[in-house]
Design a protein around this motif. Sequence first.
Motif, mmCIF file in Angstrom:
data_model
loop_
_atom_site.group_PDB
_atom_site.id
_atom_site.type_symbol
_atom_site.label_atom_id
_atom_site.label_comp_id
_atom_site.label_asym_id
_atom_site.label_seq_id
_atom_site.Cartn_x
_atom_site.Cartn_y
_atom_site.Cartn_z
ATOM 1 N N PRO A 1 12.445 2.412 4.512
ATOM 2 C CA PRO A 1 11.533 1.832 3.516
ATOM 3 C C PRO A 1 11.353 0.321 3.641
ATOM 4 C CG PRO A 1 13.571 2.657 2.491
ATOM 5 C CD PRO A 1 13.536 3.183 3.882
ATOM 6 N N SER A 2 12.325 -0.389 4.209
ATOM 7 C CA SER A 2 12.200 -1.839 4.349
ATOM 8 C C SER A 2 11.442 -2.258 5.609
ATOM 9 C CB SER A 2 13.592 -2.490 4.359
ATOM 10 O OG SER A 2 14.245 -2.316 3.121
ATOM 11 N N VAL A 3 11.177 -1.319 6.513
ATOM 12 C CA VAL A 3 10.500 -1.648 7.769
ATOM 13 C C VAL A 3 8.992 -1.565 7.559
ATOM 14 C CG1 VAL A 3 10.106 -0.946 10.151
ATOM 15 C CG2 VAL A 3 12.429 -0.958 9.218
ATOM 16 N N ALA A 4 8.343 -2.724 7.569
ATOM 17 C CA ALA A 4 6.897 -2.765 7.381
ATOM 18 C C ALA A 4 6.155 -2.518 8.686
ATOM 19 C CB ALA A 4 6.499 -4.120 6.801
ATOM 20 N N LEU A 5 6.674 -3.070 9.777
ATOM 21 C CA LEU A 5 6.070 -2.920 11.100
ATOM 22 C C LEU A 5 7.177 -2.705 12.110
ATOM 23 C CD1 LEU A 5 3.541 -5.892 10.980
ATOM 24 C CD2 LEU A 5 2.902 -3.481 11.064
ATOM 25 N N PRO B 1 0.801 -1.227 0.000
ATOM 26 C CA PRO B 1 0.000 0.000 0.000
ATOM 27 C C PRO B 1 0.838 1.284 0.000
ATOM 28 C CG PRO B 1 -0.959 -1.591 1.486
ATOM 29 C CD PRO B 1 0.340 -2.176 1.023
ATOM 30 N N LYS B 2 2.068 1.228 0.538
ATOM 31 C CA LYS B 2 2.896 2.440 0.530
ATOM 32 C C LYS B 2 3.866 2.463 -0.650
ATOM 33 C CE LYS B 2 6.533 0.882 3.744
ATOM 34 N NZ LYS B 2 7.243 1.201 5.016
ATOM 35 N N GLY B 3 3.633 1.599 -1.644
ATOM 36 C CA GLY B 3 4.460 1.585 -2.846
ATOM 37 C C GLY B 3 5.355 0.366 -2.907
ATOM 38 N N ALA B 4 6.182 0.326 -3.936
ATOM 39 C CA ALA B 4 7.091 -0.797 -4.129
ATOM 40 C C ALA B 4 8.245 -0.712 -3.135
ATOM 41 C CB ALA B 4 7.622 -0.798 -5.558
ATOM 42 N N VAL B 5 8.553 -1.837 -2.488
ATOM 43 C CA VAL B 5 9.670 -1.906 -1.556
ATOM 44 C C VAL B 5 10.516 -3.119 -1.908
ATOM 45 C CG1 VAL B 5 8.422 -0.754 0.307
ATOM 46 C CG2 VAL B 5 8.350 -3.252 0.133
ATOM 47 N N LEU B 6 11.790 -3.095 -1.485
ATOM 48 C CA LEU B 6 12.687 -4.194 -1.802
ATOM 49 C C LEU B 6 12.659 -5.282 -0.733
ATOM 50 C CD1 LEU B 6 15.766 -2.289 -3.249
ATOM 51 C CD2 LEU B 6 13.606 -2.935 -4.321
ATOM 52 N N ALA C 1 14.515 2.748 -7.845
ATOM 53 C CA ALA C 1 14.002 2.334 -6.533
ATOM 54 C C ALA C 1 15.118 1.910 -5.585
ATOM 55 C CB ALA C 1 13.014 1.192 -6.711
ATOM 56 N N LEU C 2 16.348 1.868 -6.071
ATOM 57 C CA LEU C 2 17.458 1.350 -5.266
ATOM 58 C C LEU C 2 18.087 2.452 -4.419
ATOM 59 C CD1 LEU C 2 19.363 -1.019 -4.586
ATOM 60 C CD2 LEU C 2 20.805 -0.280 -6.502
ATOM 61 N N ARG C 3 18.310 2.141 -3.152
ATOM 62 C CA ARG C 3 19.044 3.025 -2.233
ATOM 63 C C ARG C 3 20.217 2.216 -1.702
ATOM 64 N NH1 ARG C 3 15.487 7.279 -0.448
ATOM 65 N NH2 ARG C 3 16.687 7.504 1.478
ATOM 66 N N LEU C 4 21.417 2.559 -2.148
ATOM 67 C CA LEU C 4 22.617 1.772 -1.867
ATOM 68 C C LEU C 4 23.561 2.543 -0.952
ATOM 69 C CD1 LEU C 4 24.352 -0.794 -2.583
ATOM 70 C CD2 LEU C 4 25.378 0.602 -4.389
ATOM 71 N N GLY C 5 24.013 1.902 0.116
ATOM 72 C CA GLY C 5 25.078 2.455 0.947
ATOM 73 C C GLY C 5 26.399 1.838 0.533
ATOM 74 N N MET C 6 27.445 2.648 0.473
ATOM 75 C CA MET C 6 28.720 2.164 -0.037
ATOM 76 C C MET C 6 29.842 2.673 0.859
ATOM 77 S SD MET C 6 30.170 2.696 -3.921
ATOM 78 C CE MET C 6 28.732 1.977 -4.704
ATOM 79 N N SER D 1 20.058 6.281 7.114
ATOM 80 C CA SER D 1 19.793 7.182 5.978
ATOM 81 C C SER D 1 18.770 6.607 5.011
ATOM 82 C CB SER D 1 21.096 7.487 5.232
ATOM 83 O OG SER D 1 21.509 6.366 4.452
ATOM 84 N N GLY D 2 18.424 5.327 5.181
ATOM 85 C CA GLY D 2 17.397 4.714 4.347
ATOM 86 C C GLY D 2 17.915 3.759 3.296
ATOM 87 N N VAL D 3 19.219 3.445 3.304
ATOM 88 C CA VAL D 3 19.732 2.527 2.288
ATOM 89 C C VAL D 3 19.190 1.128 2.538
ATOM 90 C CG1 VAL D 3 21.812 3.920 1.991
ATOM 91 C CG2 VAL D 3 21.870 1.986 3.556
ATOM 92 N N GLN D 4 18.981 0.388 1.425
ATOM 93 C CA GLN D 4 18.376 -0.942 1.527
ATOM 94 C C GLN D 4 19.386 -2.065 1.324
ATOM 95 O OE1 GLN D 4 16.404 0.806 -1.617
ATOM 96 N NE2 GLN D 4 14.346 0.353 -0.870
ATOM 97 N N VAL D 5 20.524 -1.751 0.735
ATOM 98 C CA VAL D 5 21.615 -2.696 0.547
ATOM 99 C C VAL D 5 22.909 -1.956 0.848
ATOM 100 C CG1 VAL D 5 22.828 -4.247 -1.054
ATOM 101 C CG2 VAL D 5 20.344 -3.945 -1.258
ATOM 102 N N LEU D 6 23.864 -2.642 1.478
ATOM 103 C CA LEU D 6 25.179 -2.058 1.745
ATOM 104 C C LEU D 6 26.229 -2.832 0.966
ATOM 105 C CD1 LEU D 6 24.644 -1.606 5.550
ATOM 106 C CD2 LEU D 6 25.395 0.246 4.057
ATOM 107 N N LEU D 7 27.137 -2.101 0.336
ATOM 108 C CA LEU D 7 28.220 -2.697 -0.441
ATOM 109 C C LEU D 7 29.539 -2.166 0.099
ATOM 110 C CD1 LEU D 7 29.344 -4.294 -2.874
ATOM 111 C CD2 LEU D 7 29.002 -2.218 -4.256
#
Length: 628
Positions: free
Chosen positions: A372-376, A298-303, A447-452, A539-545
């Motif tokens: 963005p990855s936290v649903a509850l 409902p709040k949009g596409a999430v990873l 849609a990607l938020r990457l931490g590096m 900061s909201g990143v969904q994957v860390l590299l």
Amino acid sequence: QAREWAQQLRGQARIDLSASRLKLALQCGGSDAFSGVSGNPLAAWVARELIRCGGAANLAETDELIGAEPYVIDRVRDAATARRFLEMIERFKERVSWHGASAEGNPSGGNKYRGLYNIVLKSIGAAMKRHPDVPLDGCLEYSQPIPESGYWFMDSPGNDLESIAGQVASGCNMIYFVTGNGSITNFPFVPTVKIVTTSQRFELLAEDMDVNAGAYQDGASMDELGQQLFERTLAVAAGERTRGEAAGHSQVSIWRDWPQRNADALEQLLATPAPTGEPLAIRTEQAPDVRIDALDTPKGAVLDRIGLVLPTSLCSGQIARLAAQRLNQGALPAQLGLSRFAALVHTEGCGVSGGASEDIYARMLLGYLTHPSVALALLLEHGCEKTHNDYMRAALDDAGVDAERYGFASVQLDGGIDRVLARIEAWFTDRAQRAAPPQPCQVGLAALRLGMLAGGDVSKGAAQALAQLVRWIVNEGGTVVIPEGAGLADCPPFRDGLVIAESSKSTIAHGQVAARAGIHLMEAPTEHWTESLSGLGASGVQVLLAHVGEHPRQGHPMIPTLQVSAATNVMALYSDDLDARLEGDEEAWGRQLLDLVIEVASRRRQPRLWERGVTDFQITRGLLGVSM
């Protein structure tokens, strides 16, 4: 090795020893107006008896004795000891002032709520842990060994667990923890006897507390209660388990470093302007045509969809971990459409100064709650800290976030460990009855938020490949966040690949949500790997590299953390721990990294060390944070 040691220990028989072997750590936390009336005097009564037997007692928490100096040194071995104690008090005040703070900020919100509305009132009660008959025999530095029988003061912060760690290191083999609100503190390998100051609070938390000092207000004599506690102490020393030991629950925190070393830089630090939040301008590049398998909600596409149990202080951290472990063992993740439950166990809360460090703390907690990855998400307070649930509700309101989206629980107010675990499970179970399963969908790199980030040296080829990956993501409307300082931000080939000037300033604060798409440089007050990792997550990143040039590092407990290397020695030594070896044709490394990130973002692959639980989390105190 552990099994071998366990076998040796099982073969040891207990023998009778003198009570002179006991060294008692005296602590208080979650204090109330009765701490100095019942709990602390009771601890002092037994300390006196143990010293008479040839044992020792250790009083600590320097800033929580400010205002009670006349009482502490009313009886003292000699003038030199009195002078040393007063010097330590003044030294503590000076160091705190370098950070723009003062001991007046020590009483937590819970202390004030329960009647200790300034540091002097709090200190007078804390000083009651010295019996009037017992002189102060000497002063010790933090963790300095207790030299002989007697009553000793040790320099330490008022942060309970940091102080206890120093007392144990000084040789204490028994801990008295006096608490008004019912703190569940337990040290990992030294028995902690928890003494509650009022009968009402003891009854609420009877499953987790050891001694009801509130019986003194109810009419019992101090001599009677003291004798009972003295006998209980000998029984615990002989192997009887305390409530905390029986629960298998423990916490530890060592006195953290204070980066700020003098007063000269304070004004400059306070005057530093806040980052603008605008991303850096860089050179971009057309990206390969790739798609990410996402989830339509409902709040949009999430990873990803995660259930978060967020402790609002150090003291509720291990309970949050227990809650997440319990929730992951049941059917709730599947019922809620979650990949897992996570807990972010940290070492902060009531024992850190306000101002800039507290701003960082609150900002990071909000960043994870709105990730963005936290649903509850459910916030778990200990119950007596500054950053309690009402504090967090106010912080959410100030940020324009509806607090009703979240659950709230309290270890103390809900009646202890078992009851609060049940409450947490009930809240998520209730949400499962309303949950609509997410539907699969596909999204692009926007849609990607990457931490590096990088640890150790980064080769030119690896830096250029990482820069190419950034150019592709930003060109498609995605977001990349990099910490300032050592690592990628200071790597010339990486900066040249993006055309970032050396003079570029941070675009977001540490732990600030990156609200605008593009590449962001995040403030990093320290070069601590875990602190940088934790700030990136907020900061909201969904994957860390991460590129590792020395050895693999810890990952993030909530966000999948990929580790790659182009360093020959690292690849040879740690091949099984790496997610990718950058070797061969350097021109292909950028695409190799992109494919790896897409696989993880699409939930088709988990990073190797992250999957094994090699993770860590720590909220930075910045340059002005100080233990109090």
